[in-house]
Scaffold this motif. Structure first.
Motif, mmCIF file in Angstrom:
data_model
loop_
_atom_site.group_PDB
_atom_site.id
_atom_site.type_symbol
_atom_site.label_atom_id
_atom_site.label_comp_id
_atom_site.label_asym_id
_atom_site.label_seq_id
_atom_site.Cartn_x
_atom_site.Cartn_y
_atom_site.Cartn_z
ATOM 1 N N GLN A 1 0.812 -1.214 0.000
ATOM 2 C CA GLN A 1 0.000 0.000 0.000
ATOM 3 C C GLN A 1 0.849 1.269 0.000
ATOM 4 O O GLN A 1 0.366 2.338 -0.359
ATOM 5 N N ALA A 2 2.099 1.170 0.421
ATOM 6 C CA ALA A 2 2.970 2.341 0.497
ATOM 7 C C ALA A 2 3.845 2.411 -0.751
ATOM 8 O O ALA A 2 4.260 1.373 -1.289
ATOM 9 N N PRO A 3 4.153 3.609 -1.231
ATOM 10 C CA PRO A 3 5.055 3.747 -2.380
ATOM 11 C C PRO A 3 6.437 3.186 -2.062
ATOM 12 O O PRO A 3 6.837 3.053 -0.895
ATOM 13 N N ALA A 4 7.177 2.860 -3.122
ATOM 14 C CA ALA A 4 8.500 2.266 -2.938
ATOM 15 C C ALA A 4 9.423 3.194 -2.153
ATOM 16 O O ALA A 4 10.183 2.753 -1.284
ATOM 17 N N ALA A 5 9.355 4.495 -2.443
ATOM 18 C CA ALA A 5 10.217 5.441 -1.734
ATOM 19 C C ALA A 5 9.896 5.470 -0.242
ATOM 20 O O ALA A 5 10.794 5.616 0.593
ATOM 21 N N HIS A 6 8.628 5.300 0.110
ATOM 22 C CA HIS A 6 8.243 5.276 1.510
ATOM 23 C C HIS A 6 8.784 4.023 2.199
ATOM 24 O O HIS A 6 9.258 4.088 3.342
ATOM 25 N N ARG A 7 8.741 2.913 1.516
ATOM 26 C CA ARG A 7 9.227 1.677 2.110
ATOM 27 C C ARG A 7 10.735 1.720 2.311
ATOM 28 O O ARG A 7 11.259 1.206 3.309
ATOM 29 N N LEU A 8 11.434 2.341 1.382
ATOM 30 C CA LEU A 8 12.876 2.520 1.568
ATOM 31 C C LEU A 8 13.168 3.431 2.760
ATOM 32 O O LEU A 8 14.090 3.194 3.539
ATOM 33 N N ALA A 9 12.372 4.490 2.895
ATOM 34 C CA ALA A 9 12.553 5.400 4.025
ATOM 35 C C ALA A 9 12.253 4.689 5.346
ATOM 36 O O ALA A 9 12.957 4.884 6.346
ATOM 37 N N LEU A 10 11.195 3.857 5.361
ATOM 38 C CA LEU A 10 10.865 3.090 6.563
ATOM 39 C C LEU A 10 12.034 2.197 6.982
ATOM 40 O O LEU A 10 12.385 2.111 8.164
ATOM 41 N N TYR A 11 12.618 1.538 5.995
ATOM 42 C CA TYR A 11 13.742 0.656 6.296
ATOM 43 C C TYR A 11 14.883 1.432 6.945
ATOM 44 O O TYR A 11 15.453 1.013 7.954
ATOM 45 N N ARG A 12 15.216 2.604 6.380
ATOM 46 C CA ARG A 12 16.309 3.404 6.914
ATOM 47 C C ARG A 12 15.972 3.945 8.297
ATOM 48 O O ARG A 12 16.814 4.009 9.190
ATOM 49 N N LEU A 13 14.724 4.343 8.517
ATOM 50 C CA LEU A 13 14.319 4.858 9.819
ATOM 51 C C LEU A 13 14.415 3.785 10.900
ATOM 52 O O LEU A 13 14.948 4.020 11.989
ATOM 53 N N VAL A 14 13.899 2.610 10.610
ATOM 54 C CA VAL A 14 13.962 1.516 11.583
ATOM 55 C C VAL A 14 15.417 1.109 11.819
ATOM 56 O O VAL A 14 15.834 0.833 12.950
#
Length: 382
Positions: free
Chosen positions: A277-290
């Motif tokens: 449901q989230a854009p690819a850029a958001h998922r990459l950002a989530l990974y970096r944040l976590v």
């Protein structure tokens, strides 16, 4: 400041009004020794010495020369202006010149009339004033130079920190570009692959459809080539970056959490929604944040549990990482620029990042990134 320029009275934060007052005292003293007459050579010399001390553009030796000669000839009435001149010389580290002026004045006053001599009424009273002026000027000059050095060091550290923040932001942009290169290259490769398969069966398709498929395959292949030319170099690791973490390429947060658990870290993960449901850029950002949140917890709160909440949305992708207080890891050097890069990434996606204490010694890292379909969403920020 150049040694050829005088450290004037006002340069140390003293008002020129004080120097004018001392000049008036010297004039009054000279008039008192002349029977109350102000139109005398002594009063004129006092005014000239005061003017030389006030004017900053004169060569540095003019004021000491005038005040030394004046005090040597007219004695104690010109002593206040001589003390100011000695103070300036000592502040400039011209100690030898200041001591020489003291010696000349005291020597000249040994033959001066007793009513004007610096040796009267106290034999060593004037000498103590001269020494005090030199010592005070030396202390003030050293203090001023120390303050200038400290200010220069603070400014240097400020500029250095700004440059490091800029470097962190630039590195994060390069990392984003490299990650998007991997993602887009994968998607474009799939398009080129499927259209290539369809072109092999062009005989079974209508002519216009086959032509469009051919154009689509050509366009996707050219786009992939252009993408590699523009962003491919950013993905190549530098010789000094052998220990750098590889680009996540849409790896999921759960994989990162499992790795942390295997390393002995206590992590509680709660997710809502589906990653798709989230854009690819958001998922990459989530990974970096976590990744950053778990790393900071290991560094600054060893053994403390970490709670992670991820919401893939819509209307926004939200992540919150909270770790309880704990002892810092041994031999840890925190750069403080990981959050700068994350802030650059989140802001580039139109989101908001917050990091700071969360009460009771815990730490909270949270971000909210609105989906492109809802740029106007103004829900509460984390």
């Amino acid at each position: 400041m150049s040694r050829n320029k005088s450290f004037r009275w006002a340069r140390y934060g003293r008002s020129g009004l004080v120097l004018l007052l001392l000049t008036g005292v010297a004039v009054q003293n000279a008039a008192a020794t002349s029977g109350g007459r102000y139109l005398t050579v002594g009063t004129a010399v006092a005014l000239l010495c005061g003017l030389a001390l006030l004017v900053r553009r004169l060569p540095w030796f003019i004021a000491p020369l005038l005040t030394t000669v004046a005090a040597g000839l007219w004695g104690w009435p010109l002593l206040p202006l001589l003390l100011v001149s000695l103070f300036d010389l000592a502040a400039q580290r011209r100690i030898a010149v200041a001591v020489g002026c003291c010696v000349v004045v005291l020597a000249a006053n040994t033959v001066a009339p007793s009513a004007l001599s610096l040796w009267r009424p106290q034999q060593y009273g004037a000498s103590l004033f001269l020494i005090l002026a030199v010592v005070s000027g030396l202390w003030m000059g050293n203090r001023r130079r120390l303050v200038e050095v400290l200010n220069a060091q603070v400014e240097h550290l400020r500029i250095e920190r700004e440059l490091r923040e800029q470097a962190a932001r630039a590195a994060e942009r390069s990392r984003i570009s490299a990650e998007m290169h991997d993602v887009l290259a994968h998607r474009l490769s799939l398009i080129a692959l499927h259209t290539g398969v369809l072109t092999t069966r062009a005989d079974a398709l209508p002519g216009p459809v086959a032509e469009r498929i051919g154009l689509l395959r050509t366009a996707s292949t050219e786009a992939l080539s252009d993408l590699r030319d523009v962003l491919g170099a950013l993905h190549e690791p530098s010789p000094t970056a052998g220990d750098a973490a590889p680009a996540p390429v849409l790896r999921e947060v759960r994989e990162l959490v499992e790795q942390a658990r295997e390393a002995g870290q206590q992590v509680d993960l709660r997710t809502s929604g589906q990653p798709e449901q989230a854009p690819a850029a958001h998922r990459l950002a989530l990974y970096r944040l976590v990744q950053e949140g778990l790393t900071n917890a290991r560094k600054h709160a060893t053994g403390a549990p970490v709670h992670i909440r991820v919401d893939y949305g819509p209307p926004a992708t939200v992540v919150e990482i909270v770790n309880a207080p704990g002892p810092p890891a041994a031999h840890t050097e925190a750069s403080g620029f990981g959050l700068v890069g994350l802030s650059e990434r989140v802001h580039a996606l139109g989101g908001h990042l917050s990091a700071g204490p969360n009460g009771a010694g815990s730490w909270r890292l949270a971000a909210r990134i609105p989906h492109p379909a809802h740029p106007e969403q103004n829900g509460p920020r984390p």
